[in-house]
Design an enzyme around this catalytic site. Structure first.
Site, mmCIF file in Angstrom:
data_model
loop_
_atom_site.group_PDB
_atom_site.id
_atom_site.type_symbol
_atom_site.label_atom_id
_atom_site.label_comp_id
_atom_site.label_asym_id
_atom_site.label_seq_id
_atom_site.Cartn_x
_atom_site.Cartn_y
_atom_site.Cartn_z
ATOM 1 N N LYS A 1 4.653 7.738 4.244
ATOM 2 C CA LYS A 1 5.465 8.892 3.854
ATOM 3 C C LYS A 1 4.708 10.210 3.969
ATOM 4 O O LYS A 1 5.305 11.230 4.306
ATOM 5 C CB LYS A 1 6.105 8.710 2.485
ATOM 6 C CG LYS A 1 5.152 8.581 1.332
ATOM 7 C CD LYS A 1 5.939 8.301 0.061
ATOM 8 C CE LYS A 1 5.107 7.628 -0.989
ATOM 9 N NZ LYS A 1 3.826 8.254 -1.331
ATOM 10 N N ARG B 1 7.281 10.418 -9.791
ATOM 11 C CA ARG B 1 6.820 9.036 -9.816
ATOM 12 C C ARG B 1 7.596 8.200 -10.830
ATOM 13 O O ARG B 1 7.508 6.984 -10.809
ATOM 14 C CB ARG B 1 5.345 8.977 -10.218
ATOM 15 C CG ARG B 1 4.398 9.249 -9.091
ATOM 16 C CD ARG B 1 2.962 8.944 -9.527
ATOM 17 N NE ARG B 1 2.016 9.637 -8.673
ATOM 18 C CZ ARG B 1 1.693 9.243 -7.453
ATOM 19 N NH1 ARG B 1 2.218 8.159 -6.950
ATOM 20 N NH2 ARG B 1 0.838 9.932 -6.733
ATOM 21 N N ARG C 1 -8.016 2.353 5.904
ATOM 22 C CA ARG C 1 -7.585 3.734 6.057
ATOM 23 C C ARG C 1 -8.720 4.686 5.705
ATOM 24 O O ARG C 1 -9.414 4.486 4.720
ATOM 25 C CB ARG C 1 -6.394 3.975 5.138
ATOM 26 C CG ARG C 1 -5.574 5.159 5.491
ATOM 27 C CD ARG C 1 -4.190 5.044 4.936
ATOM 28 N NE ARG C 1 -4.162 5.141 3.471
ATOM 29 C CZ ARG C 1 -3.038 5.220 2.770
ATOM 30 N NH1 ARG C 1 -1.885 5.187 3.377
ATOM 31 N NH2 ARG C 1 -3.083 5.309 1.459
ATOM 32 N N ARG D 1 -11.670 5.423 1.001
ATOM 33 C CA ARG D 1 -11.491 5.396 -0.444
ATOM 34 C C ARG D 1 -12.067 4.115 -1.007
ATOM 35 O O ARG D 1 -11.683 3.029 -0.633
ATOM 36 C CB ARG D 1 -10.018 5.553 -0.792
ATOM 37 C CG ARG D 1 -9.578 6.987 -0.577
ATOM 38 C CD ARG D 1 -8.150 7.175 -0.928
ATOM 39 N NE ARG D 1 -7.864 6.712 -2.280
ATOM 40 C CZ ARG D 1 -6.737 6.986 -2.912
ATOM 41 N NH1 ARG D 1 -5.825 7.700 -2.322
ATOM 42 N NH2 ARG D 1 -6.524 6.532 -4.116
ATOM 43 N N ARG E 1 -1.748 -1.315 -7.501
ATOM 44 C CA ARG E 1 -0.967 -0.109 -7.213
ATOM 45 C C ARG E 1 0.475 -0.458 -6.847
ATOM 46 O O ARG E 1 1.414 0.252 -7.217
ATOM 47 C CB ARG E 1 -1.619 0.691 -6.083
ATOM 48 C CG ARG E 1 -2.821 1.495 -6.548
ATOM 49 C CD ARG E 1 -3.628 2.031 -5.388
ATOM 50 N NE ARG E 1 -2.901 3.026 -4.610
ATOM 51 C CZ ARG E 1 -3.284 3.445 -3.407
ATOM 52 N NH1 ARG E 1 -4.362 2.938 -2.843
ATOM 53 N NH2 ARG E 1 -2.594 4.357 -2.759
#
Ligand code: ZN
Length: 216
Positions: free
Chosen positions: A13, A88, A127, A160, A171
């Site tokens: 997104k 959220r 990533r 990360r 998550r």
């Protein structure tokens, strides 16, 4: 042209928001970025947020909501915006709705990017991000031309540290619990557009534009 983008971590997104933002010339507003800016600049809201972050706690809804409201009032957001990473929770969505009604600028659409848990896990692990221009890379699908350096500005990329499989699963569970109820909230208001995001980035962009239709 006021949009909210929803989807599991790894659904792409952020990337799609950047593409639509450039295409429509409206800002992509990420709460993560706003929060970091406030903390760095030491604003009143930043100092307040910092007290929670220092204790390892989540910044409460009302602090985040006030930051977003302030951001939406800036001149570049008058033509429209894409909210990425906010709201959220249903509580945040209600606060956003109240703020936008006051401004007389209701949401145009909410785009939900759908992927499976398996895809989310595969995409998130591997990533990398450029700390300077925020461009993202992936060791399989979008590796940088030079080993571990950003293609645009040559900055060393960061991985990360929290992105192992267990953390990603946690998550995903938090998303299910807190954010998934938002889908129904927006579906009931006739705003939700579903986009199948199990595809290449450019295919997902086409699907997103098709789903938005005459809204863009
Ligand atoms: Zn860069």
């Amino acid at each position: 042209m006021r949009f909210v983008f929803l989807g599991l971590p790894g659904a792409g997104k952020g990337t799609q928001a950047r593409i639509l933002s450039e295409r429509l010339d409206i800002p992509q507003i990420s709460t993560g970025d706003i929060l970091r800016e406030h903390v760095q600049e030491g604003t009143r809201l930043g100092i307040e947020a910092r007290t929670y972050m220092d204790r390892g706690e989540y910044v409460p809804d009302d602090v985040v909501v006030r930051m977003v409201e302030e951001r939406l009032g800036e001149p570049d957001a008058s033509k429209g915006f894409i909210l990425d990473g906010f709201p959220r929770t249903v509580r945040q969505a209600q606060a956003l709705e109240v703020a936008l009604v006051e401004l007389g600028t209701p949401l145009t659409a909410v785009v939900k990017f759908t992927i499976s848990d398996t895809t989310a896990i595969r995409r998130i692990i591997g990533r990398y991000t450029c700390p300077v221009c925020k461009r993202t890379y992936h060791q399989e699908w979008r590796p940088p031309a030079n080993d571990q350096l950003c293609d645009v500005d040559g900055t060393p990329l960061e991985k990360r540290s929290d992105e192992d499989e267990l953390t990603v699963k946690r998550r995903l569970a938090i998303y299910r619990e807190q954010t998934e109820p938002l889908e129904r909230y927006y579906a009931e208001r006739g705003l939700l557009r579903d986009v199948d995001a199990e595809a290449r980035m450019d295919t997902v962009t086409e699907r997103m534009l098709a789903a938005l239709g005459d809204a863009v």
